[in-house]
Design a protein around this motif. Sequence first.
Motif, PDB file in Angstrom:
ATOM      1  N   ALA A   1      28.696 -23.546 -13.811  1.00  0.00           N
ATOM      2  CA  ALA A   1      29.271 -22.828 -12.684  1.00  0.00           C
ATOM      3  C   ALA A   1      28.186 -22.039 -11.967  1.00  0.00           C
ATOM      4  O   ALA A   1      27.272 -21.512 -12.593  1.00  0.00           O
ATOM      5  N   VAL A   2      28.303 -21.964 -10.655  1.00  0.00           N
ATOM      6  CA  VAL A   2      27.351 -21.207  -9.845  1.00  0.00           C
ATOM      7  C   VAL A   2      27.708 -19.731  -9.911  1.00  0.00           C
ATOM      8  O   VAL A   2      28.871 -19.347  -9.744  1.00  0.00           O
ATOM      9  N   ASP A   3      26.723 -18.905 -10.197  1.00  0.00           N
ATOM     10  CA  ASP A   3      26.922 -17.454 -10.235  1.00  0.00           C
ATOM     11  C   ASP A   3      27.273 -16.981  -8.830  1.00  0.00           C
ATOM     12  O   ASP A   3      26.488 -17.151  -7.899  1.00  0.00           O
ATOM     13  N   PRO A   4      28.459 -16.357  -8.623  1.00  0.00           N
ATOM     14  CA  PRO A   4      28.847 -15.921  -7.275  1.00  0.00           C
ATOM     15  C   PRO A   4      27.850 -14.941  -6.651  1.00  0.00           C
ATOM     16  O   PRO A   4      27.599 -14.990  -5.445  1.00  0.00           O
ATOM     17  N   ALA A   5      27.309 -14.052  -7.481  1.00  0.00           N
ATOM     18  CA  ALA A   5      26.336 -13.096  -6.945  1.00  0.00           C
ATOM     19  C   ALA A   5      25.082 -13.812  -6.473  1.00  0.00           C
ATOM     20  O   ALA A   5      24.479 -13.445  -5.461  1.00  0.00           O
ATOM     21  N   LEU A   6      24.679 -14.836  -7.204  1.00  0.00           N
ATOM     22  CA  LEU A   6      23.517 -15.618  -6.811  1.00  0.00           C
ATOM     23  C   LEU A   6      23.808 -16.419  -5.554  1.00  0.00           C
ATOM     24  O   LEU A   6      22.998 -16.461  -4.617  1.00  0.00           O
ATOM     25  N   ALA A   7      24.981 -17.048  -5.502  1.00  0.00           N
ATOM     26  CA  ALA A   7      25.353 -17.848  -4.340  1.00  0.00           C
ATOM     27  C   ALA A   7      25.383 -17.005  -3.068  1.00  0.00           C
ATOM     28  O   ALA A   7      25.036 -17.483  -1.987  1.00  0.00           O
ATOM     29  N   ALA A   8      25.771 -15.724  -3.213  1.00  0.00           N
ATOM     30  CA  ALA A   8      25.856 -14.847  -2.045  1.00  0.00           C
ATOM     31  C   ALA A   8      24.493 -14.560  -1.432  1.00  0.00           C
ATOM     32  O   ALA A   8      24.394 -14.154  -0.271  1.00  0.00           O
ATOM     33  N   LEU A   9      23.424 -14.761  -2.205  1.00  0.00           N
ATOM     34  CA  LEU A   9      22.083 -14.512  -1.691  1.00  0.00           C
ATOM     35  C   LEU A   9      21.505 -15.703  -0.943  1.00  0.00           C
ATOM     36  O   LEU A   9      20.437 -15.596  -0.334  1.00  0.00           O
ATOM     37  N   THR A  10      22.197 -16.836  -0.981  1.00  0.00           N
ATOM     38  CA  THR A  10      21.694 -18.032  -0.318  1.00  0.00           C
ATOM     39  C   THR A  10      21.458 -17.764   1.163  1.00  0.00           C
ATOM     40  O   THR A  10      22.310 -17.192   1.849  1.00  0.00           O
ATOM     41  N   GLY A  11      20.313 -18.179   1.659  1.00  0.00           N
ATOM     42  CA  GLY A  11      20.014 -18.004   3.072  1.00  0.00           C
ATOM     43  C   GLY A  11      18.525 -17.911   3.314  1.00  0.00           C
ATOM     44  O   GLY A  11      17.705 -18.015   2.401  1.00  0.00           O
ATOM     45  N   THR A  12      18.185 -17.707   4.567  1.00  0.00           N
ATOM     46  CA  THR A  12      16.789 -17.570   4.985  1.00  0.00           C
ATOM     47  C   THR A  12      16.481 -16.093   5.217  1.00  0.00           C
ATOM     48  O   THR A  12      17.239 -15.390   5.896  1.00  0.00           O
ATOM     49  N   TYR A  13      15.370 -15.653   4.659  1.00  0.00           N
ATOM     50  CA  TYR A  13      14.970 -14.249   4.746  1.00  0.00           C
ATOM     51  C   TYR A  13      13.595 -14.150   5.410  1.00  0.00           C
ATOM     52  O   TYR A  13      12.699 -14.947   5.139  1.00  0.00           O
ATOM     53  N   THR A  14      13.456 -13.143   6.255  1.00  0.00           N
ATOM     54  CA  THR A  14      12.180 -12.873   6.904  1.00  0.00           C
ATOM     55  C   THR A  14      11.532 -11.672   6.243  1.00  0.00           C
ATOM     56  O   THR A  14      12.162 -10.621   6.097  1.00  0.00           O
ATOM     57  N   ILE A  15      10.279 -11.814   5.830  1.00  0.00           N
ATOM     58  CA  ILE A  15       9.570 -10.704   5.217  1.00  0.00           C
ATOM     59  C   ILE A  15       9.398  -9.584   6.232  1.00  0.00           C
ATOM     60  O   ILE A  15       9.005  -9.814   7.378  1.00  0.00           O
ATOM     61  N   ASP A  16       9.722  -8.375   5.827  1.00  0.00           N
ATOM     62  CA  ASP A  16       9.617  -7.183   6.674  1.00  0.00           C
ATOM     63  C   ASP A  16       8.253  -6.543   6.439  1.00  0.00           C
ATOM     64  O   ASP A  16       8.051  -5.862   5.429  1.00  0.00           O
ATOM     65  N   PRO A  17       7.294  -6.734   7.352  1.00  0.00           N
ATOM     66  CA  PRO A  17       5.935  -6.219   7.110  1.00  0.00           C
ATOM     67  C   PRO A  17       5.866  -4.701   7.051  1.00  0.00           C
ATOM     68  O   PRO A  17       4.963  -4.148   6.425  1.00  0.00           O
ATOM     69  N   ALA A  18       6.824  -4.021   7.677  1.00  0.00           N
ATOM     70  CA  ALA A  18       6.816  -2.561   7.666  1.00  0.00           C
ATOM     71  C   ALA A  18       7.156  -1.999   6.291  1.00  0.00           C
ATOM     72  O   ALA A  18       6.838  -0.838   5.997  1.00  0.00           O
ATOM     73  N   HIS A  19       7.794  -2.804   5.453  1.00  0.00           N
ATOM     74  CA  HIS A  19       8.184  -2.350   4.119  1.00  0.00           C
ATOM     75  C   HIS A  19       7.665  -3.291   3.032  1.00  0.00           C
ATOM     76  O   HIS A  19       8.246  -3.369   1.949  1.00  0.00           O
ATOM     77  N   SER A  20       6.589  -3.999   3.338  1.00  0.00           N
ATOM     78  CA  SER A  20       5.972  -4.916   2.386  1.00  0.00           C
ATOM     79  C   SER A  20       4.464  -4.692   2.396  1.00  0.00           C
ATOM     80  O   SER A  20       3.906  -4.178   3.370  1.00  0.00           O
TER      81      SER A  20
END
Length: 204
Positions: free
Chosen positions: A18-37
Motif C-alpha cells: 500500500a502507498v503511504d498516504p503521507a508520502l503520496a501527498a508529497l508527490t509533485g514538482t518542487y523548486t529549490i528556494d535559494p533564499a532559504h537554501s
Amino acid sequence: MALFNRKNTAPSTTATLAVDPALAALTGTYTIDPAHSSIGFTVRHAMVTNVRGSFGDHEGTLVLDGANPAASTASIDVKISSVDTGITDRDGHLVSGDFFDAETFPLMTFRSTQAEQLGGDTYRVTGDLTIKDVTRPLSIDLEFNGSATDPYGNQRVGFEGSAELLRSDWGLTYNAALETGGVLVGDKVKLSFDISAIKAAPQA
C-alpha cells in the motif's frame, strides 16, 4: 517517511504494498528556494586549517513521486561566479582559469540518476556532477527534515546533507608547494547542502 526506494533484500513477492498516504501527498514538482537554501564547501588550506565557502546563486528542481519513489529526481545548477569565501581576492582566484574558469564554464551541474533509502529518514542520492568539462558520479547523503506549509501557503520539503569529492577528479589540480612540505590547497573537498524546496501549484 520513505521518500525514495528502500533496498529490499527479502524474497520477491506478488503482494502489492500500500502507498503511504503521507508520502503520496508529497508527490509533485518542487523548486529549490535559494533564499532559504545553501550549498557550501570546506577544503584544507596550508595543511593546518580549513577554508569554508558557499555558492550563493543556484537553482534546482526536485520531482518527488510518492507512488513510485524510485522515479524521484533532482537537478541543481550552480553559478560558479557566485562563490564566496569571505575574501575577494581568493574568490577571484577561484573563478579564474587556475580553478573553475567561470568565464568559459559558468555553471556546475548535478543531475540525479538513482536514489535509495539508507535507513529512517536518511537517503543517498547518486548522480552526475559536471564541473568545467568533466562529468563524474557523485553520491550525496541526505536527511529528510520533513514537510510543512509556510505562512504564505507554500508547501515545503527540507533536506540537509553532505558529500565528499577529490577536486583533482574534476581536473581542479592547481596547487603550490609549501616550504615546510605539503601543499597549499587540499585535494579533498567536503560539500554541505541545506535545501528548502517549494511545491509547484498543480497545472489546470
